[in-house]
Design an enzyme around this catalytic site. Sequence first.
Site, PDB file in Angstrom:
ATOM      1  N   LYS A 125      10.047-118.640  97.648  1.00  0.00           N
ATOM      2  CA  LYS A 125       9.381-118.682  98.965  1.00  0.00           C
ATOM      3  C   LYS A 125       8.214-119.670  98.920  1.00  0.00           C
ATOM      4  CE  LYS A 125      11.703-115.577 101.343  1.00  0.00           C
ATOM      5  NZ  LYS A 125      12.618-116.036 102.408  1.00  0.00           N
ATOM      6  N   GLY A 161       4.872-105.675  88.414  1.00  0.00           N
ATOM      7  CA  GLY A 161       4.718-106.662  89.483  1.00  0.00           C
ATOM      8  C   GLY A 161       4.137-106.097  90.764  1.00  0.00           C
ATOM      9  N   SER A 201       7.005-114.682 102.999  1.00  0.00           N
ATOM     10  CA  SER A 201       6.662-113.310 102.627  1.00  0.00           C
ATOM     11  C   SER A 201       5.224-113.230 102.127  1.00  0.00           C
ATOM     12  CB  SER A 201       7.624-112.868 101.520  1.00  0.00           C
ATOM     13  OG  SER A 201       7.132-111.744 100.851  1.00  0.00           O
ATOM     14  N   ASP A 235      28.282-121.080 104.010  1.00  0.00           N
ATOM     15  CA  ASP A 235      27.191-121.205 103.067  1.00  0.00           C
ATOM     16  C   ASP A 235      26.397-122.460 103.442  1.00  0.00           C
ATOM     17  OD1 ASP A 235      27.030-119.918 100.017  1.00  0.00           O
ATOM     18  OD2 ASP A 235      25.874-121.748 100.406  1.00  0.00           O
ATOM     19  N   LEU A 236      25.087-122.326 103.437  1.00  0.00           N
ATOM     20  CA  LEU A 236      24.267-123.480 103.876  1.00  0.00           C
ATOM     21  C   LEU A 236      24.381-124.685 102.947  1.00  0.00           C
ATOM     22  CD1 LEU A 236      20.894-121.911 105.105  1.00  0.00           C
ATOM     23  CD2 LEU A 236      22.768-122.802 106.482  1.00  0.00           C
ATOM     24  N   TYR A 248      11.797-114.708  92.837  1.00  0.00           N
ATOM     25  CA  TYR A 248      12.007-114.602  94.286  1.00  0.00           C
ATOM     26  C   TYR A 248      10.793-115.145  95.044  1.00  0.00           C
ATOM     27  CZ  TYR A 248      11.370-112.384  98.800  1.00  0.00           C
ATOM     28  OH  TYR A 248      11.064-112.163 100.113  1.00  0.00           O
ATOM     29  N   GLY A 286      21.757-110.494 108.855  1.00  0.00           N
ATOM     30  CA  GLY A 286      20.994-109.595 107.987  1.00  0.00           C
ATOM     31  C   GLY A 286      20.136-108.606 108.753  1.00  0.00           C
TER      32      GLY A 286
HETATM   33  C1  UD1 Z   1       8.859-105.756  97.918  1.00  0.00           C
HETATM   34  C2  UD1 Z   1       8.813-106.943  97.011  1.00  0.00           C
HETATM   35  C3  UD1 Z   1       8.330-108.136  97.799  1.00  0.00           C
HETATM   36  C4  UD1 Z   1       9.267-108.383  98.966  1.00  0.00           C
HETATM   37  C5  UD1 Z   1       9.378-107.125  99.825  1.00  0.00           C
HETATM   38  C6  UD1 Z   1      10.477-107.310 100.850  1.00  0.00           C
HETATM   39  C7  UD1 Z   1       8.437-106.078  94.743  1.00  0.00           C
HETATM   40  C8  UD1 Z   1       7.486-105.991  93.602  1.00  0.00           C
HETATM   41  N1  UD1 Z   1       7.971-106.665  95.864  1.00  0.00           N
HETATM   42  O1  UD1 Z   1       7.548-105.499  98.428  1.00  0.00           O
HETATM   43  O2  UD1 Z   1       8.287-109.277  96.970  1.00  0.00           O
HETATM   44  O3  UD1 Z   1       8.805-109.438  99.754  1.00  0.00           O
HETATM   45  O4  UD1 Z   1       9.723-105.999  99.019  1.00  0.00           O
HETATM   46  O5  UD1 Z   1      10.549-106.214 101.681  1.00  0.00           O
HETATM   47  O6  UD1 Z   1       9.572-105.624  94.673  1.00  0.00           O
HETATM   48  N2  UD1 Z   1       7.752 -97.596  95.974  1.00  0.00           N
HETATM   49  C9  UD1 Z   1       7.913 -96.379  95.349  1.00  0.00           C
HETATM   50  N3  UD1 Z   1       9.187 -95.948  95.113  1.00  0.00           N
HETATM   51  C10 UD1 Z   1      10.298 -96.659  95.467  1.00  0.00           C
HETATM   52  C11 UD1 Z   1      10.113 -97.899  96.106  1.00  0.00           C
HETATM   53  C12 UD1 Z   1       8.829 -98.344  96.324  1.00  0.00           C
HETATM   54  O7  UD1 Z   1       6.937 -95.707  95.007  1.00  0.00           O
HETATM   55  O8  UD1 Z   1      11.429 -96.206  95.210  1.00  0.00           O
HETATM   56  C13 UD1 Z   1       6.374 -98.058  96.293  1.00  0.00           C
HETATM   57  C14 UD1 Z   1       5.981 -99.371  95.642  1.00  0.00           C
HETATM   58  O9  UD1 Z   1       5.414 -99.175  94.378  1.00  0.00           O
HETATM   59  C15 UD1 Z   1       4.983 -99.927  96.686  1.00  0.00           C
HETATM   60  C16 UD1 Z   1       5.507 -99.390  98.021  1.00  0.00           C
HETATM   61  O10 UD1 Z   1       6.330 -98.277  97.685  1.00  0.00           O
HETATM   62  O11 UD1 Z   1       3.698 -99.396  96.456  1.00  0.00           O
HETATM   63  C17 UD1 Z   1       6.328-100.394  98.789  1.00  0.00           C
HETATM   64  O12 UD1 Z   1       7.367-100.897  97.966  1.00  0.00           O
HETATM   65  P1  UD1 Z   1       8.560-101.810  98.535  1.00  0.00           P
HETATM   66  O13 UD1 Z   1       9.133-101.184  99.740  1.00  0.00           O
HETATM   67  O14 UD1 Z   1       9.497-102.088  97.403  1.00  0.00           O
HETATM   68  O15 UD1 Z   1       7.815-103.137  99.009  1.00  0.00           O
HETATM   69  P2  UD1 Z   1       6.871-104.131  98.183  1.00  0.00           P
HETATM   70  O16 UD1 Z   1       6.868-103.841  96.737  1.00  0.00           O
HETATM   71  O17 UD1 Z   1       5.536-104.150  98.862  1.00  0.00           O
END
Ligand code: UD1
Length: 335
Positions: A152, A293, A124, A58-59, A148, A10
């Site tokens: 964890k 979320g 995480s 597969d584990l 998810y 990965g």
């Molecule tokens: C997400 C997961 C988290 C996981 C992690 C793995 C959610 C709610 N959380 O974290 O559980 O462990 O990825 O890497 O999905 N954003 C935008 N536009 C986008 C994508 C993201 O504005 O198209 C913003 C989000 O609102 C956030 C930030 O960018 O504020 C980071 O988002 P992201 O990269 O998805 O990470 P997390 O949400 O922090």
Amino acid sequence: MAVLVTGGAGYIGSHICLELIECGYDIVVVDNFSNSKFEALRRVMEMGNQSFPVYNLDLHNQKELSTIFDRHSIDAVIHLAGYKSVRDSTIDPINYYWNNIVSTLTLLEVMQMQDVYKLVFSSSATVYKASDKMPITEDYPLEACNPYGRTKLIIEQLLKDVHDSDPNWHITILRYFNPIGAHKSGRIGEDSNGTPNNLVPYLSNVAIGNYPKLYIFGNDYPTKDGTGVRDYIHVVDLAKGHIRALSRMEDMKGLEVFNLGTGTGYSVLELVKAFSQVSKKEIAYTITSRRNGDVAECYADVTKANNQLGWQAEKDIHEMCQDAWRWQQQNPNGY
Ligand code: UD1
């Protein structure tokens, strides 16, 4: 003596495999390739100038997994294998619980049968309860808000129980903040299956022209510019944290938890600006509503990893964006 890396093909796994090789470890990889490609490992072999055993397995397959332990002299396991999409976990929770938790139980059973008691587990920052008190230390209250995250958290709890039942276990739980970037060669990086959910893979696809614009999920958070703030960490720094965790376990028993982040929060708009600067591309974006979320801010207190692992993230946000962009340009359609 070898290190078994589950999920080694990965995004994070491939960077860890390369780092392990460069530090002189023998490695064995198990991956079911459900969200990864063999090509990542082929490149790791080429870059590290050596081959290593790779099992497409597969584990859950306890018998075959045991055979791998019989065949190789495994000394420690880095357990990364697991599904990671928050969205998919809400659509198919049974699959998430089955895949992430049952496979971990099988792995632990096999390790116990084989007298292998050193484990590094990939957790995480999603296990922390939402809070407006930043930065987050490891003793902060835990609570997951989606299936998810709960997988964890449940695994962390079961690892504590396993450790308490038998002091032979050396277990290190690493709580990742937001891993981004790619190896500086541009040869290995994040290859999302379908439309990416995470910010940087989506942003890179906008910059390269695969998507017309980025949707920013909310600009009304109580943060510096209203957009979400996260602790982005270069995937190579993250990989190095695993090497430190492994070497620490050589002589220290017990269960320890460490945050792996930089300790600095960047907003979505700051990241867009940094990415735009390094890629020299205008990034079109639209502000839309908040994503369910999401929290306003999330960044780590990394004092414990600094002090006890002797580890510190070294690469700044520009290097993270530069490396993500190099990977994207060299591999516009992934592997
Ligand atoms: C997400 C997961 C988290 C996981 C992690 C793995 C959610 C709610 N959380 O974290 O559980 O462990 O990825 O890497 O999905 N954003 C935008 N536009 C986008 C994508 C993201 O504005 O198209 C913003 C989000 O609102 C956030 C930030 O960018 O504020 C980071 O988002 P992201 O990269 O998805 O990470 P997390 O949400 O922090």
